[in-house]
Write an enzyme that holds these catalytic residues in place. Structure first.
Site, PDB file in Angstrom:
ATOM      1  N   GLU A  89       6.479   4.009 -15.355  1.00  0.00           N
ATOM      2  CA  GLU A  89       5.664   4.564 -15.923  1.00  0.00           C
ATOM      3  C   GLU A  89       4.930   5.423 -15.032  1.00  0.00           C
ATOM      4  O   GLU A  89       5.303   5.720 -14.422  1.00  0.00           O
ATOM      5  CB  GLU A  89       4.072   3.294 -15.579  1.00  0.00           C
ATOM      6  CG  GLU A  89       4.741   1.804 -16.221  1.00  0.00           C
ATOM      7  CD  GLU A  89       4.077   0.845 -16.081  1.00  0.00           C
ATOM      8  OE1 GLU A  89       4.200  -0.443 -15.676  1.00  0.00           O
ATOM      9  OE2 GLU A  89       2.893   1.060 -15.789  1.00  0.00           O
ATOM     10  N   CYS A 110      -0.577  10.245 -11.301  1.00  0.00           N
ATOM     11  CA  CYS A 110      -0.419   9.564 -11.476  1.00  0.00           C
ATOM     12  C   CYS A 110       1.650   8.757 -11.406  1.00  0.00           C
ATOM     13  O   CYS A 110       1.944   8.224 -12.503  1.00  0.00           O
ATOM     14  CB  CYS A 110      -0.837   7.743 -10.833  1.00  0.00           C
ATOM     15  SG  CYS A 110      -0.362   6.509  -9.888  1.00  0.00           S
ATOM     16  N   CYS A 117      10.291  -1.757  -7.102  1.00  0.00           N
ATOM     17  CA  CYS A 117      10.244  -2.591  -6.022  1.00  0.00           C
ATOM     18  C   CYS A 117      10.105  -2.883  -4.549  1.00  0.00           C
ATOM     19  O   CYS A 117      10.002  -4.529  -5.280  1.00  0.00           O
ATOM     20  CB  CYS A 117       8.324  -2.594  -5.225  1.00  0.00           C
ATOM     21  SG  CYS A 117       7.937  -1.435  -3.759  1.00  0.00           S
ATOM     22  N   CYS A 121       5.246  -6.719  -2.016  1.00  0.00           N
ATOM     23  CA  CYS A 121       3.696  -7.114  -1.940  1.00  0.00           C
ATOM     24  C   CYS A 121       3.187  -8.833  -2.715  1.00  0.00           C
ATOM     25  O   CYS A 121       3.744  -7.842  -4.395  1.00  0.00           O
ATOM     26  CB  CYS A 121       2.701  -5.693  -2.189  1.00  0.00           C
ATOM     27  SG  CYS A 121       2.681  -4.564  -0.776  1.00  0.00           S
ATOM     28  N   CYS A 124       1.023  -7.045  -6.460  1.00  0.00           N
ATOM     29  CA  CYS A 124       1.698  -5.787  -6.846  1.00  0.00           C
ATOM     30  C   CYS A 124       2.430  -6.215  -8.698  1.00  0.00           C
ATOM     31  O   CYS A 124       4.099  -6.777  -7.867  1.00  0.00           O
ATOM     32  CB  CYS A 124       2.262  -4.916  -6.045  1.00  0.00           C
ATOM     33  SG  CYS A 124       2.972  -3.382  -7.264  1.00  0.00           S
ATOM     34  N   GLU A 165       8.147   2.178  -3.983  1.00  0.00           N
ATOM     35  CA  GLU A 165       8.108   2.897  -2.773  1.00  0.00           C
ATOM     36  C   GLU A 165       7.688   3.781  -2.362  1.00  0.00           C
ATOM     37  O   GLU A 165       9.522   4.320  -2.011  1.00  0.00           O
ATOM     38  CB  GLU A 165       8.046   2.015  -1.701  1.00  0.00           C
ATOM     39  CG  GLU A 165       8.283   2.287   0.267  1.00  0.00           C
ATOM     40  CD  GLU A 165       6.954   2.517  -0.050  1.00  0.00           C
ATOM     41  OE1 GLU A 165       5.907   2.420   0.073  1.00  0.00           O
ATOM     42  OE2 GLU A 165       6.397   4.021   1.145  1.00  0.00           O
ATOM     43  N   SER A 219      -1.725   2.295   1.731  1.00  0.00           N
ATOM     44  CA  SER A 219      -2.267   0.945   1.557  1.00  0.00           C
ATOM     45  C   SER A 219      -1.995   0.435   2.109  1.00  0.00           C
ATOM     46  O   SER A 219      -1.417  -0.377   3.185  1.00  0.00           O
ATOM     47  CB  SER A 219      -0.964   0.579   0.005  1.00  0.00           C
ATOM     48  OG  SER A 219      -1.126   1.543  -0.198  1.00  0.00           O
ATOM     49  N   HIS A 221      -5.292  -2.612   2.804  1.00  0.00           N
ATOM     50  CA  HIS A 221      -5.083  -3.452   2.091  1.00  0.00           C
ATOM     51  C   HIS A 221      -5.019  -5.257   3.443  1.00  0.00           C
ATOM     52  O   HIS A 221      -5.205  -6.184   3.154  1.00  0.00           O
ATOM     53  CB  HIS A 221      -4.013  -4.022   0.899  1.00  0.00           C
ATOM     54  CG  HIS A 221      -3.448  -3.584   0.480  1.00  0.00           C
ATOM     55  ND1 HIS A 221      -4.752  -2.530  -0.531  1.00  0.00           N
ATOM     56  CD2 HIS A 221      -2.424  -2.787  -0.419  1.00  0.00           C
ATOM     57  CE1 HIS A 221      -3.709  -1.401  -1.065  1.00  0.00           C
ATOM     58  NE2 HIS A 221      -2.887  -1.691  -0.981  1.00  0.00           N
ATOM     59  N   ASN A 295      -6.830  -5.678  -9.642  1.00  0.00           N
ATOM     60  CA  ASN A 295      -6.728  -5.604 -11.193  1.00  0.00           C
ATOM     61  C   ASN A 295      -5.599  -6.889 -11.444  1.00  0.00           C
ATOM     62  O   ASN A 295      -4.546  -7.116 -11.004  1.00  0.00           O
ATOM     63  CB  ASN A 295      -6.086  -4.757 -11.434  1.00  0.00           C
ATOM     64  CG  ASN A 295      -6.940  -3.343 -12.066  1.00  0.00           C
ATOM     65  OD1 ASN A 295      -7.948  -3.387 -12.558  1.00  0.00           O
ATOM     66  ND2 ASN A 295      -6.917  -2.302 -10.950  1.00  0.00           N
ATOM     67  N   CYS A 338      -0.407   0.072 -12.078  1.00  0.00           N
ATOM     68  CA  CYS A 338       1.054   0.149 -12.005  1.00  0.00           C
ATOM     69  C   CYS A 338       2.316  -0.710 -11.826  1.00  0.00           C
ATOM     70  O   CYS A 338       2.121  -1.222 -11.229  1.00  0.00           O
ATOM     71  CB  CYS A 338       1.530   1.722 -11.652  1.00  0.00           C
ATOM     72  SG  CYS A 338       1.833   3.044 -12.549  1.00  0.00           S
TER      73      CYS A 338
HETATM   74  N1  SAH Z   1       4.333   1.906  -2.538  1.00  0.00           N
HETATM   75  C1  SAH Z   1       3.206   2.592  -2.667  1.00  0.00           C
HETATM   76  C2  SAH Z   1       2.976   3.469  -4.182  1.00  0.00           C
HETATM   77  C3  SAH Z   1       2.887   2.689  -5.753  1.00  0.00           C
HETATM   78  S1  SAH Z   1       1.660   1.150  -5.596  1.00  0.00           S
HETATM   79  C4  SAH Z   1       2.334   2.067  -1.978  1.00  0.00           C
HETATM   80  O1  SAH Z   1       1.834   0.789  -1.738  1.00  0.00           O
HETATM   81  O2  SAH Z   1       1.521   2.837  -1.849  1.00  0.00           O
HETATM   82  C5  SAH Z   1       0.025   2.175  -5.295  1.00  0.00           C
HETATM   83  C6  SAH Z   1      -1.196   1.855  -5.094  1.00  0.00           C
HETATM   84  O3  SAH Z   1      -1.655   0.772  -6.183  1.00  0.00           O
HETATM   85  C7  SAH Z   1      -0.796   0.359  -3.637  1.00  0.00           C
HETATM   86  O4  SAH Z   1      -2.244   0.578  -2.690  1.00  0.00           O
HETATM   87  C8  SAH Z   1      -0.912  -0.481  -4.175  1.00  0.00           C
HETATM   88  O5  SAH Z   1      -1.563  -1.227  -3.544  1.00  0.00           O
HETATM   89  C9  SAH Z   1      -1.948  -1.000  -5.637  1.00  0.00           C
HETATM   90  N2  SAH Z   1      -2.349  -1.868  -6.872  1.00  0.00           N
HETATM   91  C10 SAH Z   1      -1.356  -2.750  -6.264  1.00  0.00           C
HETATM   92  N3  SAH Z   1      -1.358  -3.711  -7.023  1.00  0.00           N
HETATM   93  C11 SAH Z   1      -2.331  -4.020  -7.232  1.00  0.00           C
HETATM   94  C12 SAH Z   1      -3.208  -4.069  -8.161  1.00  0.00           C
HETATM   95  N4  SAH Z   1      -2.802  -4.936  -9.161  1.00  0.00           N
HETATM   96  N5  SAH Z   1      -4.466  -3.702  -8.943  1.00  0.00           N
HETATM   97  C13 SAH Z   1      -4.960  -2.934  -7.695  1.00  0.00           C
HETATM   98  N6  SAH Z   1      -4.457  -1.802  -6.873  1.00  0.00           N
HETATM   99  C14 SAH Z   1      -2.690  -1.952  -6.753  1.00  0.00           C
HETATM  100 FE1  SF4 Z   2       5.444  -1.826  -3.423  1.00  0.00          FE
HETATM  101 FE2  SF4 Z   2       3.584  -0.675  -3.455  1.00  0.00          FE
HETATM  102 FE3  SF4 Z   2       3.211  -2.748  -5.067  1.00  0.00          FE
HETATM  103 FE4  SF4 Z   2       4.038  -3.120  -2.601  1.00  0.00          FE
HETATM  104  S1  SF4 Z   2       2.285  -2.128  -3.180  1.00  0.00           S
HETATM  105  S2  SF4 Z   2       5.000  -3.744  -3.951  1.00  0.00           S
HETATM  106  S3  SF4 Z   2       4.416  -0.891  -2.239  1.00  0.00           S
HETATM  107  S4  SF4 Z   2       4.329  -0.398  -5.332  1.00  0.00           S
END
Ligand code: SAH
Ligand code: SF4
Length: 356
Positions: A89, A110, A117, A121, A124, A165, A219, A221, A295, A338
């Site tokens: 995406e 983006c 990945c 996490c 995600c 990632e 990130s 969190h 989200n 995403c």
């Molecule tokens: N892997 C990298 C980059 C991709 S994720 C990272 O983790 O930073 C990009 C951002 O979207 C990260 O901060 C991630 O934690 C966040 N993200 C993932 N799922 C999400 C969700 N359901 N709602 C809001 N943010 C989310």
């Molecule tokens: Fe991977 Fe980033 Fe999603 Fe964590 S938040 S699973 S590192 S894409």
């Protein structure tokens, strides 16, 4: 997409190896990036024999758009199929006065860096199905080229916040950043690119000593190891102290502010204690905090806190002396999660099989 993986040096040595003069590299790069040619056949100042060889060895097939969601005046999300059938995406976030101020003409893409990945996490969508493969540099650059073409927009900001990632695909990431930045490539300033990572310390340390002034977003969190570890397994490998030390070195070597991304998840990381700890980390590093209401993801039970809790969290962070913003805009929901579109589509089996 391999043609978009090659740097000027790569082109020069490849062409010399084919018995061609070096200057053909500049001609080809001008066709690819300045004129956005989509066929070798269009490159009329190249000899016909060379064009034929290149179209056989390096087809310029663009990323195949499978689906698009959103509307022209808000965030647009594109689902692309790669040559091997895998899906990724990309999201286009148009200038948003509400987010960046009236004068802003920021158009952000983006970009995804991997299919799936491996970091898992818990909140995600990208990691739900595990890791499939790394994207090539050409597939990364190709998202930029294709989204500009499909949208007719000139993109002036890149965030590596799509699926995957980026630091786990480090070599291709750096190569792609080089091509996006180069005057013979896209020509985008490094300060207009942000790499987002879940905290891979070796990547942060290496990027810190690269000459390009790429921006870094972490990130976070979770502001303490116990909270972060529960939702981000990567914290076991690189605990907060180690991560924050690497961030401090990044800041001092780049003379840049970094960003902490902090998703607010109801009952998980939204307590006043977390807000205070987060503020302390950010203040020490001079980092900016982006609070993002979670989200919801199909199949996951997490939820965003009530608006009031979000506002309180923001106030506590600010009272702790940190610079923070809370994302309140609905239209951006689509960008933050995403990985969801791909999952939805894969689950619904709505995508026709590739032709070959
Ligand atoms: N892997 C990298 C980059 C991709 S994720 C990272 O983790 O930073 C990009 C951002 O979207 C990260 O901060 C991630 O934690 C966040 N993200 C993932 N799922 C999400 C969700 N359901 N709602 C809001 N943010 C989310
Ligand atoms: Fe991977 Fe980033 Fe999603 Fe964590 S938040 S699973 S590192 S894409």
């Amino acid at each position: 997409m391999e043609a978009y993986s090659l740097t000027k040096d790569d082109w020069e040595s490849r062409l010399v190896g084919m018995g061609e003069p070096k200057f053909r590299a500049s001609q080809i790069l001008e066709w690819l990036y300045a004129r956005r040619a989509e066929n070798w056949g269009d490159m009329t100042n190249l000899p016909a024999g060379l064009r034929a060889k290149l179209s056989e060895g390096l087809p310029l097939t663009p990323l195949e758009k499978i689906r698009e969601t959103g509307s022209a005046d808000t965030t647009r999300k594109f689902l692309f199929r790669l040559a091997d059938g895998q899906m990724i995406e990309s999201v286009l976030i148009p200038a948003s006065p509400a987010l960046y101020g009236e004068a802003s003409d920021r158009r952000t893409i983006c970009i995804s860096s991997q299919v799936g990945c491996a970091y898992g996490c818990k909140f995600c969508a990208s990691g739900l199905d595990g890791w499939k493969r790394n994207l090539t540099a050409g597939e990364i650059v190709g998202q930029f080229v294709r989204v500009e073409e499909l949208s007719g927009e000139k993109i002036n900001n890149v965030v590596f916040m799509g699926m995957g990632e980026p630091m786990a695909n480090y070599d291709n990431l750096l190569r792609a950043i080089g091509i996006l930045n180069a005057p013979w490539g896209i020509g985008l300033g490094a300060r207009h690119m942000t790499v987002s990572t879940s905290g891979l310390v070796p990547g942060i340390r290496d990027l810190a000593v690269q000459p390009l002034q790429v921006r870094l977003a972490i990130s976070l969190h979770g502001a303490t190891d116990d909270v972060r570890e529960k939702i981000m397994p990567v914290n076991k490998k690189y605990p907060l102290a180690e991560l924050l030390a690497a961030c401090a070195d990044y800041v001092s070597s780049k003379k840049q502010r970094l960003t902490f991304e902090y998703i607010l998840i109801c009952g998980i990381n939204d307590s006043p204690d977390q807000a205070r700890a987060l503020a302390a980390h950010a203040r020490k590093l001079g980092a900016k905090i982006n609070l993002i209401p979670y989200n919801t993801v199909d199949g996951l039970a997490w939820e965003r806190p009530e608006q009031e809790t979000q506002e309180e969290f923001l106030a506590t962070v600010r009272a702790g002396g940190a610079d923070a913003t809370l994302r309140r805009e609905k239209g951006h929901d689509i960008a933050a999660a995403c990985g969801q579109l791909r999952l939805q589509v894969e689950k619904s089996f709505a995508v026709p099989a590739p032709l070959n």
